[in-house]
Structures are given as structure tokens and as C-alpha cells.
Design an enzyme around this catalytic site. Sequence first.
Site, PDB file in Angstrom:
ATOM      1  N   CYS A 255       0.858  -1.186   0.000  1.00  0.00           N
ATOM      2  CA  CYS A 255       0.000   0.000   0.000  1.00  0.00           C
ATOM      3  C   CYS A 255       0.891   1.232   0.000  1.00  0.00           C
ATOM      4  O   CYS A 255       2.079   1.144  -0.369  1.00  0.00           O
ATOM      5  CB  CYS A 255      -0.997  -0.012   1.164  1.00  0.00           C
ATOM      6  SG  CYS A 255      -0.254   0.070   2.798  1.00  0.00           S
TER       7      CYS A 255
ATOM      8  N   ASN B  69       2.137   1.561   4.444  1.00  0.00           N
ATOM      9  CA  ASN B  69       2.408   0.305   5.188  1.00  0.00           C
ATOM     10  C   ASN B  69       2.054   0.441   6.673  1.00  0.00           C
ATOM     11  O   ASN B  69       2.694  -0.172   7.530  1.00  0.00           O
ATOM     12  CB  ASN B  69       3.869  -0.158   5.001  1.00  0.00           C
ATOM     13  CG  ASN B  69       4.139  -1.597   5.442  1.00  0.00           C
ATOM     14  OD1 ASN B  69       5.241  -1.924   5.851  1.00  0.00           O
ATOM     15  ND2 ASN B  69       3.159  -2.469   5.358  1.00  0.00           N
TER      16      ASN B  69
ATOM     17  N   CYS C 288      -1.687   1.024   7.361  1.00  0.00           N
ATOM     18  CA  CYS C 288      -3.135   0.766   7.465  1.00  0.00           C
ATOM     19  C   CYS C 288      -3.532  -0.506   6.716  1.00  0.00           C
ATOM     20  O   CYS C 288      -3.819  -1.535   7.321  1.00  0.00           O
ATOM     21  CB  CYS C 288      -3.940   1.952   6.921  1.00  0.00           C
ATOM     22  SG  CYS C 288      -3.662   3.504   7.812  1.00  0.00           S
ATOM     23  N   ARG C 289      -3.559  -0.449   5.382  1.00  0.00           N
ATOM     24  CA  ARG C 289      -4.113  -1.559   4.603  1.00  0.00           C
ATOM     25  C   ARG C 289      -3.191  -2.768   4.492  1.00  0.00           C
ATOM     26  O   ARG C 289      -3.602  -3.898   4.757  1.00  0.00           O
ATOM     27  CB  ARG C 289      -4.494  -1.067   3.199  1.00  0.00           C
ATOM     28  CG  ARG C 289      -5.632  -0.065   3.211  1.00  0.00           C
ATOM     29  CD  ARG C 289      -5.742   0.671   1.896  1.00  0.00           C
ATOM     30  NE  ARG C 289      -4.602   1.566   1.692  1.00  0.00           N
ATOM     31  CZ  ARG C 289      -4.371   2.275   0.595  1.00  0.00           C
ATOM     32  NH1 ARG C 289      -5.211   2.171  -0.418  1.00  0.00           N
ATOM     33  NH2 ARG C 289      -3.319   3.074   0.517  1.00  0.00           N
ATOM     34  N   SER C 290      -1.922  -2.562   4.074  1.00  0.00           N
ATOM     35  CA  SER C 290      -1.088  -3.752   3.824  1.00  0.00           C
ATOM     36  C   SER C 290      -0.676  -4.491   5.096  1.00  0.00           C
ATOM     37  O   SER C 290      -0.591  -5.725   5.068  1.00  0.00           O
ATOM     38  CB  SER C 290       0.107  -3.436   2.922  1.00  0.00           C
ATOM     39  OG  SER C 290       0.997  -2.529   3.511  1.00  0.00           O
TER      40      SER C 290
ATOM     41  N   ASP D  23      -8.156   3.998   0.562  1.00  0.00           N
ATOM     42  CA  ASP D  23      -7.237   4.456   1.607  1.00  0.00           C
ATOM     43  C   ASP D  23      -8.048   4.989   2.788  1.00  0.00           C
ATOM     44  O   ASP D  23      -8.762   5.978   2.649  1.00  0.00           O
ATOM     45  CB  ASP D  23      -6.362   5.557   1.003  1.00  0.00           C
ATOM     46  CG  ASP D  23      -5.321   6.069   1.976  1.00  0.00           C
ATOM     47  OD1 ASP D  23      -5.400   5.729   3.175  1.00  0.00           O
ATOM     48  OD2 ASP D  23      -4.433   6.814   1.537  1.00  0.00           O
TER      49      ASP D  23
HETATM   50  P1  4NP Z   1      -1.918   2.909   3.954  1.00  0.00           P
HETATM   51  O1  4NP Z   1      -2.592   4.274   4.472  1.00  0.00           O
HETATM   52  O2  4NP Z   1      -1.328   3.176   2.600  1.00  0.00           O
HETATM   53  O3  4NP Z   1      -3.076   1.972   3.898  1.00  0.00           O
HETATM   54  O4  4NP Z   1      -0.876   2.528   4.989  1.00  0.00           O
HETATM   55  C1  4NP Z   1      -1.909   5.506   4.485  1.00  0.00           C
HETATM   56  C2  4NP Z   1      -1.058   5.791   5.523  1.00  0.00           C
HETATM   57  C3  4NP Z   1      -0.416   7.022   5.559  1.00  0.00           C
HETATM   58  C4  4NP Z   1      -0.631   7.940   4.540  1.00  0.00           C
HETATM   59  C5  4NP Z   1      -1.470   7.631   3.495  1.00  0.00           C
HETATM   60  C6  4NP Z   1      -2.108   6.399   3.468  1.00  0.00           C
HETATM   61  N1  4NP Z   1       0.006   9.187   4.601  1.00  0.00           N
HETATM   62  O5  4NP Z   1      -0.253  10.010   3.708  1.00  0.00           O
HETATM   63  O6  4NP Z   1       0.820   9.435   5.498  1.00  0.00           O
END
Ligand code: 4NP
Length: 158
Positions: free
Chosen positions: A8, A11, A13-15, A125
Amino acid sequence: MIKVLFVCLGNICRSPTAEGVFHAKLASAGLTHVVSVDSCGTGHWHVGKPPDERACNEAMMRGLSIDTLRARQLEDSDLMTFDYILAMDQDNLDVLMSRRPADCQAHIGLLLDFAETPAVREVPDPYYGGREGFAYAYELIESASDGLIAHLRTRHEV
Ligand code: 4NP
């Protein structure tokens, strides 16, 4: 060993949720000796950090602990090391495809291509939203993880 990598943006939240969910399903299926799982982000901002508290809480409510995971960034070597590299959304898939070496043998695609709800192709996201986004992401990931295990069983006879 069949090596699976979930990707993702951050790294956190989703992955990592996908890594935790899929690892638990591999354990239930008795497949941890034939399939390994890891996750990473295309971005660098959260390297070394545990998953977002909201992702940890969502997992905990469903009986899964993911808080010992730590974020890492995608490395070029990942594209040659893993057999399945599965992105949470199209933006992250685009990054993977642009970094793919010519001799890359991996299956690179979207995690939700293995899901039972083919109308939805991306895990949205949840970072800037509320708890519902984390619950929805978890459910999409869980459904696709079941489909991925079924695929691996058929394709690799494990
Ligand atoms: P992820 O979510 O890609 O599912 O881990 C996010 C975590 C942080 C950010 C964006 C998406 N960020 O912009 O910091």
C-alpha cells in the site's frame, strides 16, 4: 516457499492488515510452511512505525493482533524475491509496474482481483477517514484473502 507481498502507500493501514489477516488464514489452513507473507509501502513516511492505531483496533476487535508489525518501504529487490506482489489500489499497482524489471517473474496485480466481490477492485485508503473506512478495508481484505488461499491451493496444489 510461495512468497506473497502486500503493498500500500504507508504500510501502516491496509497492507499490514492484509499481512495479519492473510497470515492468520494461512495458519488456520495449515499452510505457513509453504506460503510466507510480508507487506511494505511505496512511501517512506512511516518506515519503522507500528500500524496505525485505528488499524490495530479494527484487527483487535476481530481477534487479530498486528501491533508488532513495523512499516518498511518497497525495495527493488522485492520485485525479484516475491512470487505474488499484490497492491491495495491502482496507484500502488502503477508504482509496482513502473519499477518492474524486464525479467520479473512475479504475479503483480490488485489484491481484490482475488476477492468474491469483483465489482470493487481497490481497497480505499482509510487514513484520512473515520472508523468505517478501516472496517470496510478489513472486510474487503478478508474476502480477498480467502480467494487468494483458494487460488494458491488450486494453482500450486498446496
Ligand atoms: P496505507 O494508508 O497506505 O493503507 O498505509 C496511508 C497511511 C499514511 C498515509 C497515506 C495512506 N500518509 O499520507 O501518510
